[in-house]
Design an enzyme around this catalytic site. Structure first.
Site, short mmCIF file in Angstrom:
data_model
loop_
_atom_site.label_atom_id
_atom_site.label_comp_id
_atom_site.label_asym_id
_atom_site.label_seq_id
_atom_site.Cartn_x
_atom_site.Cartn_y
_atom_site.Cartn_z
N GLU A 47 0.87 -1.28 -0.05
CA GLU A 47 0.05 -0.23 0.00
C GLU A 47 0.90 1.25 -0.02
OE1 GLU A 47 -3.04 0.00 3.19
OE2 GLU A 47 -3.68 -2.00 2.31
N LYS A 95 -15.66 -0.58 3.39
CA LYS A 95 -15.11 -0.85 2.24
C LYS A 95 -16.11 -1.21 1.12
CE LYS A 95 -10.69 -3.19 3.73
NZ LYS A 95 -10.20 -4.50 4.45
#
Ligand code: PGA
Ligand code: ZN
Length: 375
Positions: A149, A281
């Site tokens: 990430e 999410k």
């Protein structure tokens, strides 16, 4: 292909989803999302796939915003009757766990800058801390690359060394840890534990549920941590209950793997007293409507809510608009490098230019944590 090829998802959109949605009014997001879910009755939505459903659902949201001639964030705020605001970011400095070859057991070592007065100030401070961390690691021979990430891929000897290094990086950036800049962790404990038994491979030691609660408690005592995600495994509700009972009044406890962006799971966690915040999410929920109903369940319980990206991402910026439009208060999209991450921070900067710098939430969403109590 390792399941990462999108050909199957695209063909599902074109051949199964498109014919089923023809004729719907694009403003009718909830009916469209219901029709989408009805196409796939498998428990994990594996037949059509979450990526095909969420892409379609988000495309519908974009189309309805265009139809209303509004920017996406404004449309979300109007449609769902929310007050838009610029969220406080959680930004990864070191990646670990499954995102960095399991080099450290803990998945995300992040900072938050709740003491900043604008979003662009958060970006500036984060940039300083991120590069200070890189410099320290390089000098100490601890830098192994860049993780999934975008955070640094560390070569530490213990999980706690990551926390010590993060504090040094905050100081090297000219900040006093715990004043303007604080720490946030995603333990992602399901990745190294099962049935209440945890194994810290880096330190070659095993902990039971109460051992992990105790270890994390000492970290909360010794470091300026305000938020902790998935401290115990998704199959360890007793551990999660104990952790929330001991620390829920001084730290934000986010359920991600534990609650999987699912409104009924949030409702039962509220009833049981586990967690006090949820990660949202969109692709874990499957549709926009499901993601927003999870947000509503959190709001109703006066929980925190953090809109979040995934470890595998695209440059799509819809979630920046969702976080702003819902006024959820927090956004987590990984680190401070890589285009799929920066695209989302940059979109928030662009929205800030329109909404105004006063729209930044500052410390508000962390109400109840020690950081707020002391300021
Ligand atoms: P994932 O990680 O996308 O791999 O689930 C993100 C997170 O755990 O927050
Ligand atoms: Zn997580």
């Amino acid at each position: 292909m390792q399941g990462k090829n999108v050909t199957q998802a695209v063909s599902n959109v074109n051949e199964i989803i498109a014919p089923a949605l023809t004729g719907f009014d694009v403003q009718n997001q909830s009916d469209i999302d219901r029709a989408l879910l009805a196409l796939d009755d498998s428990p994990l939505k594996a037949t059509i796939g979450g990526n095909a459903t969420v892409a379609t659902s988000l495309a519908v949201l974009h189309a309805s915003a265009a139809d209303s001639k509004e920017p996406l964030w404004q449309h979300v705020a109007d449609k769902y009757d929310c007050t838009p605001s610029i969220p406080l970011p959680e930004i990864q400095i070191f990646g670990g766990g499954a995102h960095a070859g399991r080099r450290v057991d803990i998945q995300d070592f992040m900072i938050m800058v709740p003491g900043a007065s604008t979003f662009d100030e958060v970006m500036e401070v984060t940039n300083e801390v991120y590069f200070a961390a890189g410099d320290i690691m390089q000098k100490r021979g601890k830098l192994a690359g860049v993780a999934d990430e975008g955070g640094w891929w560390p070569s530490f000897n213990s999980n706690e060394e990551a926390l010590e290094t993060l504090v040094s990086a905050i100081e090297l950036a000219g900040e006093k840890p715990g004043v303007r800049v604080v720490i946030s962790l995603d333990i992602a404990a399901s990745e190294f534990g099962e049935n209440g038994q945890y194994r810290l491979a880096l330190e070659n030691r095993a902990l039971d549920s109460s051992g992990l609660v105790h270890m994390l408690g000492t970290w909360l005592d010794n470091y300026p941590i305000v938020s902790i995600e998935d401290p115990l495994g998704e199959d360890d509700p007793e551990g999660m209950l104990e952790f929330t009972r001991q620390f829920g009044d001084r730290v934000q406890i986010i359920g991600d793997d534990y609650l999987v962006t699912n409104a009924p799971l949030v409702e039962s966690a509220v009833a049981q007293g586990t967690c006090n915040a949820v990660l949202i999410k969109a692709n874990q929920a499957g549709t926009v409507t499901e993601a927003i109903s999870t947000f509503r369940a959190a709001q109703k319980a006066q929980w925190g809510a953090v809109v979040s990206a995934r470890s595998g991402e695209t440059e799509d910026v819809s979630i920046s608009h969702l976080a702003v439009g819902l006024g959820c208060g927090q956004l987590k999209v990984g680190s401070f490098t890589r285009s799929e991450r920066m695209a989302k921070w940059n979109e928030c900067l662009r929205i800030e230019e329109i909404l105004g710098r006063d729209a930044f939430v500052g410390g508000q969403p962390l109400a109840g944590t020690w950081w707020n109590q002391k300021t």
